[in-house]
Write a protein that holds these residues in place. Structure first.
Motif, mmCIF file in Angstrom:
data_model
loop_
_atom_site.group_PDB
_atom_site.id
_atom_site.type_symbol
_atom_site.label_atom_id
_atom_site.label_comp_id
_atom_site.label_asym_id
_atom_site.label_seq_id
_atom_site.Cartn_x
_atom_site.Cartn_y
_atom_site.Cartn_z
ATOM 1 N N ASP A 72 -9.668 55.086 43.776
ATOM 2 C CA ASP A 72 -8.728 56.295 43.534
ATOM 3 C C ASP A 72 -9.233 57.586 44.578
ATOM 4 O O ASP A 72 -8.736 58.531 45.236
ATOM 5 N N ASN A 73 -10.620 57.628 44.447
ATOM 6 C CA ASN A 73 -11.464 58.266 45.509
ATOM 7 C C ASN A 73 -10.973 58.421 46.851
ATOM 8 O O ASN A 73 -10.860 59.289 47.564
ATOM 9 N N PHE A 74 -11.068 56.991 47.622
ATOM 10 C CA PHE A 74 -10.509 57.001 48.627
ATOM 11 C C PHE A 74 -9.240 57.458 49.006
ATOM 12 O O PHE A 74 -8.882 58.031 49.866
ATOM 13 N N ALA A 75 -8.306 57.054 48.222
ATOM 14 C CA ALA A 75 -6.962 57.530 48.263
ATOM 15 C C ALA A 75 -6.771 58.886 48.193
ATOM 16 O O ALA A 75 -6.078 59.425 49.073
ATOM 17 N N LEU A 76 -7.399 59.722 47.601
ATOM 18 C CA LEU A 76 -7.605 61.253 47.416
ATOM 19 C C LEU A 76 -8.006 61.755 48.659
ATOM 20 O O LEU A 76 -7.597 62.770 49.139
ATOM 21 N N MET A 77 -8.963 61.110 49.264
ATOM 22 C CA MET A 77 -9.746 61.541 50.485
ATOM 23 C C MET A 77 -8.685 61.360 51.617
ATOM 24 O O MET A 77 -8.699 62.212 52.603
ATOM 25 N N LEU A 78 -7.838 60.263 51.766
ATOM 26 C CA LEU A 78 -6.974 60.330 52.829
ATOM 27 C C LEU A 78 -5.796 61.404 52.504
ATOM 28 O O LEU A 78 -5.582 61.921 53.588
ATOM 29 N N GLN A 79 -5.414 61.719 51.153
ATOM 30 C CA GLN A 79 -4.695 62.802 51.296
ATOM 31 C C GLN A 79 -5.116 64.233 51.581
ATOM 32 O O GLN A 79 -4.405 64.848 52.402
ATOM 33 N N LYS A 80 -6.543 64.336 51.331
ATOM 34 C CA LYS A 80 -7.071 65.577 51.848
ATOM 35 C C LYS A 80 -7.303 65.638 53.316
ATOM 36 O O LYS A 80 -7.324 66.797 54.068
ATOM 37 N N ALA A 81 -7.826 64.719 53.960
ATOM 38 C CA ALA A 81 -7.920 64.543 55.288
ATOM 39 C C ALA A 81 -6.938 64.488 56.265
ATOM 40 O O ALA A 81 -6.938 64.786 57.361
ATOM 41 N N ALA A 82 -5.672 63.836 55.799
ATOM 42 C CA ALA A 82 -4.485 63.818 56.707
ATOM 43 C C ALA A 82 -3.822 64.855 57.161
ATOM 44 O O ALA A 82 -4.039 66.069 56.553
ATOM 45 N N MET A 83 -3.268 64.734 58.389
ATOM 46 C CA MET A 83 -2.656 65.835 58.948
ATOM 47 C C MET A 83 -1.407 65.890 58.457
ATOM 48 O O MET A 83 -0.962 65.252 57.542
ATOM 49 N N ASP A 84 -0.525 66.956 58.833
ATOM 50 C CA ASP A 84 0.924 67.055 58.180
ATOM 51 C C ASP A 84 1.764 65.841 58.328
ATOM 52 O O ASP A 84 2.539 65.564 57.153
ATOM 53 N N ASP A 85 1.943 65.068 59.446
ATOM 54 C CA ASP A 85 2.281 63.907 59.465
ATOM 55 C C ASP A 85 1.646 62.491 58.832
ATOM 56 O O ASP A 85 2.066 61.430 59.198
ATOM 57 N N LYS A 86 0.764 62.870 58.319
ATOM 58 C CA LYS A 86 0.096 61.751 57.511
ATOM 59 C C LYS A 86 -0.824 60.855 58.513
ATOM 60 O O LYS A 86 -0.944 59.643 58.343
ATOM 61 N N ARG A 87 -1.391 61.554 59.529
ATOM 62 C CA ARG A 87 -2.515 60.903 60.448
ATOM 63 C C ARG A 87 -3.744 61.216 59.907
ATOM 64 O O ARG A 87 -4.145 62.479 59.722
ATOM 65 N N VAL A 88 -4.640 60.076 59.958
ATOM 66 C CA VAL A 88 -6.040 60.237 59.744
ATOM 67 C C VAL A 88 -6.916 59.654 60.766
ATOM 68 O O VAL A 88 -6.572 58.600 61.593
ATOM 69 N N ILE A 89 -8.253 60.252 60.965
ATOM 70 C CA ILE A 89 -9.292 59.855 62.106
ATOM 71 C C ILE A 89 -10.160 58.915 61.243
ATOM 72 O O ILE A 89 -10.760 59.685 60.225
ATOM 73 N N LEU A 90 -10.577 57.916 61.566
ATOM 74 C CA LEU A 90 -11.532 57.214 60.773
ATOM 75 C C LEU A 90 -12.703 56.443 61.700
ATOM 76 O O LEU A 90 -12.528 56.086 62.918
ATOM 77 N N THR A 91 -14.023 56.625 61.291
ATOM 78 C CA THR A 91 -15.154 56.118 61.793
ATOM 79 C C THR A 91 -16.079 55.340 60.821
ATOM 80 O O THR A 91 -15.924 55.595 59.464
ATOM 81 N N GLU A 92 -16.814 54.423 61.301
ATOM 82 C CA GLU A 92 -17.888 53.815 60.241
ATOM 83 C C GLU A 92 -19.089 53.959 60.929
ATOM 84 O O GLU A 92 -19.384 54.256 62.159
ATOM 85 N N VAL A 93 -20.125 54.201 60.183
ATOM 86 C CA VAL A 93 -21.473 54.408 60.402
ATOM 87 C C VAL A 93 -22.487 53.598 59.518
ATOM 88 O O VAL A 93 -22.070 53.573 58.156
ATOM 89 N N ASN A 94 -23.607 53.153 59.993
ATOM 90 C CA ASN A 94 -24.493 52.499 59.014
ATOM 91 C C ASN A 94 -25.947 53.376 59.115
ATOM 92 O O ASN A 94 -25.964 54.318 59.765
ATOM 93 N N GLU A 95 -27.068 53.064 58.492
ATOM 94 C CA GLU A 95 -28.177 53.963 58.502
ATOM 95 C C GLU A 95 -28.623 54.041 59.931
ATOM 96 O O GLU A 95 -29.277 55.273 60.377
#
Length: 334
Positions: A72-95
């Motif tokens: 649910d937290n990730f789904a909520l984060m998608l909602q908060k981070a998305a542009m008006d047309d529901k696009r998000v940018i994503l990256t991954e990092v480790n230590e």
């Protein structure tokens, strides 16, 4: 009325009362001793097969076993981070990538040094592969998500094609599928790809899937182009969800191979089976060290691929960043 009938009518309420007590006791026992209900993030990631497989099927490969609250937290984060047309940018990092003065710092700095693209940071989700990367992310960025793994240590720099390396790179495909099934499109970017301009400008509306290239041969629809999954854009369509399932399932056929090479091996299958429309972006726009083109009047991103080892990547990408800064100071004065 006979006395026998009267006695039966008086005893009936007591009999019903006893039955009710037994029923309530049984219900309480079931509630107390039943296991708690949890779900895996792979609940929406499918079982890796194409066709009409329900998307609620739990996958067999690489389950995250993330509890419902994190889903649910990730789904909520998608909602908060998305542009008006529901696009998000994503990256991954480790230590290793999130360490001080390492790749994450350079990556975020590139948005500030780019050509009016700082606003895109509002739509960037950084997925941390370990706790230290998560803590670093929270100190420098708004949208951070801890991608918990049960097996393997994904915090340090990984040898190419080692088991931990393969788990790390394949994890992103699983997340991509989750995002699409939430109804969002995404532009995934490796954290060693520096952003100078808005790369969305080079994504065609006709394509289902858009990929960067290691080597570009001139035609964006030519499947002979050498794909690079360090930059990938996908729309939230049923077709793309099925494509990602099929792609993930193909890992079983090539168990010692990363997701990029597997895509290259099955890309003609994907086109034939799903009528997938793919756009390959020229290295003139999404650049890299494999086919380096440093025309900064065109470059939107520059990826430190075709360089082995974090130290070498950092040294080489820093030189590109300095070249960009010099170009910007001369030609893009505000």
């Amino acid at each position: 009325m006979s006395s026998e009938s009267t006695n039966k009518s008086e005893k009936r309420p007591i009999y019903h009362y006893v039955i009710g007590i037994i029923f309530l006791a049984a219900v309480l026992l079931v509630c107390v001793f039943s296991p708690p209900i949890t779900r895996s993030i792979d609940r929406v990631a499918g079982d890796g097969h194409g066709g009409n497989t329900p998307i609620s099927t739990i996958g067999e490969m690489g389950k995250l076993h993330t509890k419902v609250s994190l889903d649910d937290n990730f789904a909520l984060m998608l909602q908060k981070a998305a542009m008006d047309d529901k696009r998000v940018i994503l990256t991954e990092v480790n230590e290793a990538f999130a360490a001080p003065n390492s790749m994450l710092d350079l990556f975020l700095e590139s948005f500030h040094n780019g050509d009016n693209i700082t606003y895109l940071l509002d739509h960037l989700i950084i997925v941390a592969m370990d706790q230290k990367a998560f803590e670093k992310c929270k100190s420098v960025h708004r949208h951070c998500y801890l991608h918990e793994q049960l097996a393997g240590d994904l915090s340090s720099e990984k040898a190419y094609l080692s088991k931990d390396y393969l788990d790390l790179v394949w994890s992103k495909v699983r997340l991509w599928q989750f995002i699409l099934e939430q109804g969002y499109s995404f532009l995934f970017t490796d954290a060693d790809a520096m952003w100078f301009r808005d790369p969305f400008r080079h994504i065609s509306i006709y394509a289902d899937l858009t990929l960067a290239t290691d080597v570009f041969y001139g035609n964006p629809e030519d499947h002979n182009n050498m794909p690079n999954t360090g930059l990938v854009f996908a729309k939230p369509t049923k077709k793309n969800i099925e494509v990602l399932k099929y792609w993930r399932e193909a890992r079983k056929r090539f168990p010692t191979t990363n997701e990029q090479t597997v895509y290259d091996k099955i890309k003609h299958e994907l086109v034939s089976k799903f009528q997938l429309k793919v756009q390959y972006v020229s290295t003139a726009y999404w650049g890299n060290f494999c086919q380096p083109q440093k025309d900064f009047s065109k470059l939107a991103t520059f990826h430190a691929c075709c360089r082995s080892g974090l130290t070498i990547k950092l040294d080489h990408i820093k030189s590109v960043i300095e070249e960009w800064k010099m170009y910007k100071s001369i030609y893009l004065k505000s």
